[in-house]
Design a protein around this motif. Structure first.
Motif: not given
Length: 631
Positions: A520, A523, A525-527, A529-531, A533-534, A562
């Motif tokens: 991170d 980039t 961390w929320p970005v 984390e979203k990747r 999960q996807a 996750i």
């Protein structure tokens, strides 16, 4: 470089065919006549049906020798020595000679190693064939840059000197003094610190290397001159002044000031002189650029000897002095030259020779002035190679990457990566190492050197375009106003870590997959984390880069949670560390049994999808083919 290729036998021709693309368009290929004929581009000697063809290999060599700058023989070295012996004159005029055995194991630099380019050609041929280059020059053995090529990467010009005498002193390890008044000091980074002349000037030198715009005073010891191109000549002249008068006047002015003709970077004058024949001929004869300035630009340059009469005539009180200073200022700017920390001279342009007038009753009249730029001009067109070096084993390095590394003037990268490719590098190349957190500085320095004309290799592990330096270098180029042409650029792919891991594991990437970095630093961390999960929900095979450091533990633990929420605990996982390097480890486990303590920044974590299965020490992800029942 126009080359001749001699491959007498069918076996030699087969080996040579793999080299022809390397040698370029200007290559003359000779082989012994074959009853079935020779395919293009081969020419035959010893053909009884063709009276115009050379009757023997010796005749073919003698006929081609004066037409080329290099000769490549696929033949026994002793035979080559006998073939070329009657043709040899001196190393300044003879073409380079490289010999390759028919088995393709050795590429021998036989003649013209430095000046002729045989050493460089032997390295390129060896890289293509996977052969061993055989280089026997003294500088190669000592690990020092060749004296007679020292300034070539920077656009310097060789001056007069006792080149053999100074080279002999260096070979013997005797004290050699260096006097440098201008030009980059970057060359010193290619010189071993424990070998003269990098050490401070010795008290009793037996030879000297003179680098500067002036000619050296007589010292009584062997001396050689390298002249950085820092002098800009401002020219004003009558219409019709001859090239001979301009050049003769310039040489007299330089001689009176003790300045070297070879240190001239270019000419500068008024826009009105764009069609002056003598001036254009002089520049063309010596390969000098000419800067043509409008009168209003010259009028804004302070000069010591302005003239109202000149202002009334052409709109500026000075032509020669102002043009020389303005050209030197432009070419001394950081965007056209080496970074200032690597240079000797600093600051503004300096007027070394105020204007002087030279008149002739028959050849015209001219006014000349000379200014020195803070940094040198180079006519070379720079190039950037963005190289992926693969997982670390040189056997996994592509041929294109090997070729680039043999040709680069500077190799830039993280120290670990430089160490991995060190066996492919050679004396005279500059190795620029920087810490792993200084990627931006690394990119900017590489671009600055390429803009000055150097050939620069920027290396990344794996693939340069996958978490490597390619994107950052291109971003910096675009931000600097790059036209996409100069410097030229190539991205050379390499084997990324997930590819290396897949090869060791079997076939885990046979279906859709993705790579995600857990760092991170760049980039949020929320970005990330979203990747994650996807990717977990989409059932991708996932390669996790930069998973866990000593200070950064939580992101990896969160990533595991996750995936455990989206996939069964028995999902296969591989931990790959230092693949194809000393200390390689490959550990197979599952999502539920994975021990975070086994993971660090050198580990790639490969998580299978819902179809991935383990067979012994292999992981396989089915592509979806319909197979019959197992036997």
């Amino acid at each position: 470089m126009k080359l001749a290729l001699f491959a007498p036998s069918p076996r030699a021709r087969r080996l040579a065919d793999s080299l022809i693309p390397l040698l370029g368009k200007e290559v003359i290929c000779w082989s012994k006549a074959d009853p079935q004929g020779l395919p293009s581009p081969w020419q035959a000697y010893g053909d009884p049906k063709d009276p115009t063809a050379p009757g023997s290999l010796a005749e073919a060599v003698a006929q081609t020798w004066p037409q080329v700058q290099g000769c490549l023989f696929i033949l026994a070295a002793g035979s080559v020595v006998r073939l070329i012996a009657p043709l040899l004159q001196d190393k300044q005029r003879d073409p380079a000679v490289v010999v390759v055995d028919e088995a393709g194991r050795w590429a021998i630099s036989l003649c013209g190693g430095h000046v002729g380019g045989a050493d460089a050609l032997a390295r390129q041929v060896a890289a293509t064939l996977g052969a061993q280059p055989v280089l026997t020059s003294a500088s190669e053995g000592l690990g020092i840059p060749p004296l007679d090529l020292l300034g070539d990467p920077y656009g310097w010009r060789r001056g007069a000197g006792d080149w053999n005498g100074v080279a002999a002193a260096l070979t013997r390890g005797e004290p050699v003094a260096v006097h440098q008044t201008c030009g980059t000091r970057l060359w010193r980074q290619a010189w071993p610190a424990d070998h003269p002349p990098v050490a401070s000037s010795p008290p009793h030198p037996v030879a000297q290397i003179w680098i500067g715009e002036y000619l050296s005073p007589a010292t009584g010891i062997p001396t050689v001159h390298w002249h950085p191109r820092v002098l800009w000549v401002g020219v004003g002249c009558e219409r019709g002044t001859t090239r001979a008068w301009l050049e003769g006047s310039l040489r007299r002015l330089l001689q009176a000031q003790g300045l070297a003709f070879e240190a001239i970077a270019g000419l500068a004058t008024l826009e009105l002189k764009q069609d002056e024949p003598g001036l254009l001929e002089l520049a063309q004869a010596h390969g000098w650029p000419i800067e043509f300035f409008p009168a209003e630009a010259l009028a804004g340059i302070p000069v010591p000897h302005p003239s109202e009469a000149v202002r009334q005539a052409v709109g500026t009180p000075s032509v020669a002095e102002a043009a020389a200073l303005l050209a030197a200022q432009i070419w001394g700017r950081g965007d056209r030259a080496f970074e200032r920390p690597s240079c000797v001279a600093e600051g503004k342009a300096t007027l070394l020779c105020p204007k002087q007038v030279f008149t002739s009753e028959t050849e015209g009249a001219c006014t000349l002035a000379i200014a020195r730029a803070a940094q040198e001009y180079s006519p070379r067109s720079g190039h950037l190679w963005l190289i992926g070096t693969g997982p670390g084993d040189l056997g996994q390095l592509t041929l294109a990457a090997r070729m680039a590394l043999t040709q680069a003037d500077v190799v830039v990268g993280y120290q670990l990566y430089l160490d991995l490719v060190d066996p492919l590098l050679h004396p005279g190349q500059i190795r620029e190492a920087s810490p792993i957190t200084q990627e931006l500085q690394r990119a900017e320095r590489a671009i600055a050197w390429a803009q000055q004309g150097l050939k620069v290799a920027v290396i990344s592990s794996g693939d340069a375009g996958i978490y490597g330096m390619a994107g950052l270098v291109l971003e910096c180029l675009v931000r600097s106003g790059w036209d996409g042409i100069r410097p030229s650029l190539e991205v050379l792919p390499g084997i990324s870590a997930f590819q290396a891991a897949a090869a060791r594991l079997g076939a885990p990437l046979m279906h859709d997959f993705c790579a995600i970095s857990l760092s991170d630093l760049l980039t949020p961390w929320p970005v990330i984390e979203k990747r994650l999960q996807a990717a977990a929900a989409a059932d991708f095979v996932v390669a996790l880069y930069n998973p866990r450091s000593r200070q950064r533990v939580d992101p990896f633990l969160k990533a595991l949670q996750i995936f455990l929420q989206a996939r069964p605990a028995h999902t296969p996982v591989a931990l790959a560390r230092n693949l194809y390097r000393p200390g390689e480890t490959l550990h197979l486990t599952t999502l539920g049994e994975l021990d975070p303590e086994q993971v660090d920044m050198l580990t790639l974590v490969l998580i299978g999808n819902s179809q991935t299965f383990r067979h012994g020490e292999r992981l396989i992800t089915p592509r979806g083919y319909r197979l019959g029942e197992p036997t």
